[in-house]
Design a protein around this motif. Sequence first.
Motif, short mmCIF file in Angstrom:
data_model
loop_
_atom_site.label_atom_id
_atom_site.label_comp_id
_atom_site.label_asym_id
_atom_site.label_seq_id
_atom_site.Cartn_x
_atom_site.Cartn_y
_atom_site.Cartn_z
N TRP B 35 0.87 -1.18 0.00
CA TRP B 35 0.00 0.00 0.00
C TRP B 35 0.90 1.23 0.00
N TYR B 36 0.52 2.21 -0.83
CA TYR B 36 1.27 3.44 -0.91
C TYR B 36 0.38 4.62 -0.51
N LEU B 46 5.84 4.08 0.28
CA LEU B 46 5.41 2.77 0.78
C LEU B 46 4.97 2.87 2.23
N LEU B 47 3.76 2.38 2.49
CA LEU B 47 3.16 2.49 3.82
C LEU B 47 3.29 1.16 4.58
N ILE B 48 2.85 0.11 3.96
CA ILE B 48 2.83 -1.21 4.57
C ILE B 48 2.61 -2.23 3.46
N LYS B 58 -0.04 -5.63 10.95
CA LYS B 58 -0.33 -4.36 11.61
C LYS B 58 0.96 -3.59 11.82
N GLU B 59 0.93 -2.30 11.49
CA GLU B 59 2.04 -1.41 11.78
C GLU B 59 1.45 -0.11 12.30
N GLY B 60 1.55 0.06 13.62
CA GLY B 60 0.98 1.26 14.23
C GLY B 60 -0.53 1.31 14.03
N ARG B 61 -1.02 2.39 13.46
CA ARG B 61 -2.46 2.53 13.24
C ARG B 61 -2.92 1.90 11.93
N ILE B 64 -3.27 -4.23 7.39
CA ILE B 64 -3.73 -4.87 6.15
C ILE B 64 -4.39 -6.18 6.53
N SER B 65 -5.59 -6.40 5.98
CA SER B 65 -6.26 -7.69 6.09
C SER B 65 -6.24 -8.34 4.72
N PHE B 66 -5.92 -9.63 4.68
CA PHE B 66 -5.76 -10.31 3.39
C PHE B 66 -6.61 -11.57 3.36
#
Lengths: 113, 112
Positions: B35-36, B46-48, B58-61, B64-66
């Motif tokens: 995700w960008y 790049l976010l996560i 999960k990274e902080g707030r 990603i659910s897959f």
Amino acid sequence: DAGVTQSPTHLIKTRGQQVTLRCSPKSGHDTVSWYQQALGQGPQFIFQYYEEEERQRGNFPDRFSGHQFPNYSSELNVNALLLGDSALYLCASSLGAIQETQYFGPGTRLLVL
Amino acid sequence: QQQVKQSPQSLIVQKGGISIINCAYENTAFDYFPWYQQFPGKGPALLIAIRPDVSEKKEGRFTISFNKSAKQFSLHIMDSQPGDSATYFCAAKGTSYDKVIFGPGTSLSVIP
């Protein structure tokens, strides 16, 4: 540590002209990928340069060409400009040809009149 | 089959709320889903990212659910802040040297 830099920031050209955009990768990176981002859309992959060779290419015509120099910087050339080439052109750098952790520059905004 | 679909096109969320952006893909050869985040006048950052062998990251707030069987993945932004206002792109990538395919983007506005 400088990130990815691109020049110029903005450019205005007329149809039929040629344009050259430049990119310097993040320090330590050896791979440069170019993307075209039309207004309101996601970036579209143009091509990737690694070890001074074009390694991959997206669905763009031969009017789009590029080059990578020994210092890993890169140029994107577009010939015979069309109105539809107006877009933000993004350069992304990474270490190695695997495009996972790539860092984007701020882009060059090209307007074709 | 190379497309990545993304919804909604735009999203308005109140400060402190949860922002949810959904993406779907067809190509089962994709094995990396980043995700960008893009602010006006900037390039995407790049976010996560997640791989299909993991159902959640999960990274902080940001989470990603897959869902591999449904070929869908989503970004959740918890406790959304005005500073999160940006355009978010999901993307997908296949084998090691394959290109990154971006979704069309979601414009997120977090209002106070």
